[in-house]
Design a protein around this motif. Structure first.
Motif, short mmCIF file in Angstrom:
data_model
loop_
_atom_site.label_atom_id
_atom_site.label_comp_id
_atom_site.label_asym_id
_atom_site.label_seq_id
_atom_site.Cartn_x
_atom_site.Cartn_y
_atom_site.Cartn_z
N MET A 155 -28.48 -43.49 29.41
CA MET A 155 -27.19 -43.09 28.87
C MET A 155 -26.52 -42.09 29.82
O MET A 155 -27.10 -41.04 30.11
N ASN A 159 -26.86 -38.83 23.59
CA ASN A 159 -27.00 -39.31 22.22
C ASN A 159 -26.51 -38.22 21.27
O ASN A 159 -26.88 -37.06 21.41
N CYS A 243 -21.19 -44.03 23.20
CA CYS A 243 -22.66 -44.17 23.23
C CYS A 243 -23.01 -45.35 24.13
O CYS A 243 -23.22 -46.48 23.66
N LEU A 245 -24.98 -47.48 27.30
CA LEU A 245 -26.24 -47.70 28.01
C LEU A 245 -25.92 -48.43 29.30
O LEU A 245 -25.26 -49.48 29.29
#
Length: 585
Positions: A155, A159, A243, A245
């Motif tokens: 990430m 988070n 959020c 990835l």
């Protein structure tokens, strides 16, 4: 400048190839782990045997301090060995203490050299798995792959509760329970003074000047009020689209699927080590920056309820499982004795999250007694916010079972690696850390270059920054607080404003504590009797400030909607998804 640095490290690489000072480097850095969350630091309700084994088989630090009490500056300081204020990665504005959006243009400056860049130039294969939180910038210019990492899976921001379909802005009750709060209520709390000023100006205009102009002012205020709500919900960490990835420089999930992320990160780390050793046949530098245990908490379904400490304990035990899998992979590859392992946390526990937060822990006093729980929390320079677990293991080199009680910092790992690699720091980038080798008992003391060993320095003063301000100073056993936060009633945290502002209460003279006798910071010393100590600290602060060179601030910029990542979209489709907060893949 970068070309000269490259030539410098290439020559050093040729020199170091002939020496046995290039072990694999494995760094475990956990997010928001409390000093009291592990068995080896006194926790009796959470099982952490794999992490505890690092303390048993290596060195455990009782006074390890983070580079800052909050994510972004702490990680920047760790990777560069320099106070984050030197990098422009601090702010006294509570809104900008970390990167709060993937759409912000700033990031870790490229004229800074990370430990990964040095490792890369010395022939290591470098990888980051997990959390970055040091900026994306325009076209990914600040991603890890632009700062010395060959591979990145993780990430780029962080988070937060939003990533787990929860609310960042909920309140916490007296027993740590979560109290629901609407975004409107949070927005009014956050920006209410601005809108009250608008209304006051509008009424004054109505009464003294022009009703038409008053309506225009009220209309403009309404647009600002609701437009600000839309912007905040769409382009900050309150949006699930933040959020992200990534694999290297490509988005692979938006929003990220949290539930099995620790499993995926663990597998990525193991595959990276295997590929490096068996295919690339190089030493590796692996920065395993866990997404855990920052909220939103998440675990695999089979790990729910496995601990005696609720959801937070379940997360710690899943974390411990992951560490165990990676350590077992070292054994399987027969490189355990060739791998230097560091384990720590970026800062203290996020007590604003109530029962979903960690434990500040207790520390041993100079006479061997356990203190009361450490004071403060993440975001503060009270002990709980900055004292973190710290362990170093290198079988066959570092004597097992040793306890290091001297004041240490995550700023120190950078110069520790430079010492190991026999590399001098760059003259124009003075380091703020000191090598940890002097503190350690080694099996073979001739492992390290005697010429460098002789000029190593010990730490005189450690400056604790909250935001861009030195709010506390540590010299020897003494610690002075120049500023402290104002807590919400009955708490050591500030859930009403998400996290405590740095500069609420100024102390003149400062609050002074003997940390060795009073690690819980309960008994302020008489400053008149310790005036010499405070004078030495004042001199140290002034001398330190004189070394600071003004640099552009990287944090204090609003997110730019056109920089906000939106996967697999272009043109008007991208514009529509950004406006409707619907970026996903």
């Amino acid at each position: 400048m970068k070309i000269l640095i490259g030539i410098y490290f290439f020559l050093l690489h040729l020199i170091n190839l002939s020496k046995s000072t290039t072990p694999n480097i494995l760094i475990f850095l956990v997010d928001d782990l409390g000093y009291g969350d592990l068995g080896c630091y006194g926790n009796s309700t959470i099982d952490s045997p794999n992490i505890d084994s690092l303390a048993r088989d290596g060195a455990r630090y009782t006074q390890m301090y983070s580079a800052a009490p909050i994510c972004t500056p702490s990680r920047a300081g760790f990777l560069t060995g320099r106070y984050p204020v030197r990098l422009g990665l601090t702010s006294n504005d509570n809104r900008f203490r970390t990167f709060n959006s993937p759409g912000q243009p700033g990031g870790l400056p490229h004229d800074e050299t990370t430990m990964a860049e040095i490792a890369q130039k010395l022939g290591y294969r470098t990888g980051l798995v997990g959390k970055w939180h040091l900026g994306l910038g325009r076209n990914g210019e600040h991603l890890p792959t632009r700062h010395g990492f060959d591979t990145f899976f993780g990430m780029p921001v962080t988070n937060v509760q939003t990533c787990g379909n929860k609310k960042i802005y909920n309140l916490i009750g007296g027993h740590g329970e979560v109290l629901d709060r609407s975004f409107l209520s949070y927005w009014i709390t956050l920006t209410g003074k601005v809108w009250l000023t608008f209304i006051g100006i509008a009424f004054a205009t109505w009464y003294f000047y022009s009703r038409k102009l008053a309506f225009i002012i009220l209309f403009a205020g309404a647009i600002g009020f609701f437009g600000g709500m839309w912007y905040t919900l769409s382009f900050t960490l309150l949006s699930r689209s933040s959020c992200l990835l990534y694999r290297n420089e490509t988005i692979i999930e938006q929003p990220v699927h949290l539930e099995n992320l620790t499993l995926r990160n663990t597998n990525e780390a193991i595959e990276f080590m295997k590929d490096t050793v068996t295919i690339h046949k190089k030493p590796f530098f692996l920065y395993m920056a866990y997404i855990k245990v920052h909220t939103a908490l998440f675990t695999l379904p089979e790990n729910v309820g496995r601990s005696h400490h609720g959801a937070y304990g379940d997360n710690i035990e899943e974390l411990d499982w992951s560490v165990g899998q990676i350590l077992q992979a070292l054994k399987g590859l027969d490189i355990e004795n060739d791998t230097l392992v560091l384990f720590s946390s970026d800062n203290g526990p996020f007590l604003e999250r109530g029962i979903e937060a960690g434990f500040c822990g207790r520390a041993r006093t100079v006479d061997g007694k356990l203190s009361e729980p450490l004071r403060g929390a993440k975001g503060q320079t009270w002990e709980c916010g900055i004292r973190v677990p710290g362990m170093l293991r290198w079988p066959g080199h570092i004597i097992s079972g040793q306890i290091i009680e001297s004041v240490s910092s995550l700023l120190d790992f950078y110069p520790t690696l430079l010492k190991l690699w026999n590399v001098s720091s760059l003259i124009d980038r003075p380091l703020d850390g000191v090598s940890l080798w002097l503190q350690l008992n080694l099996i073979n003391q001739t492992l390290l270059s005697s010429s460098l060993f002789n000029v190593e320095k010990e730490r005189d003063t450690l400056f604790h920054y909250c935001g861009s301000t030195v709010t506390a100073v540590r010299q020897g056993k003494y610690k002075a607080h120049y500023w402290t936060p104002k807590w919400d009633e009955g708490l050591h945290a500030c859930p009403s404003v998400t996290i405590c502002p740095c500069l609420s209460n100024q102390h003149s003279p400062p609050l002074l504590f003997d940390i060795e006798a009073d690690p819980a910071e309960e008994l302020p010393l008489d400053t008149q009797k310790h005036s010499k100590i405070l004078s030495l600290m004042d001199v140290a602060v002034q001398e330190h400030k004189a070394t600071l060179i003004p640099v552009p601030n990287q944090l204090e910029t609003l997110a730019l909607p056109w920089l906000f990542p939106c996967c697999k979209t272009q043109g008007w489709t991208r514009v529509f998804r950004l406006i409707t907060n619907s970026c996903q893949c």
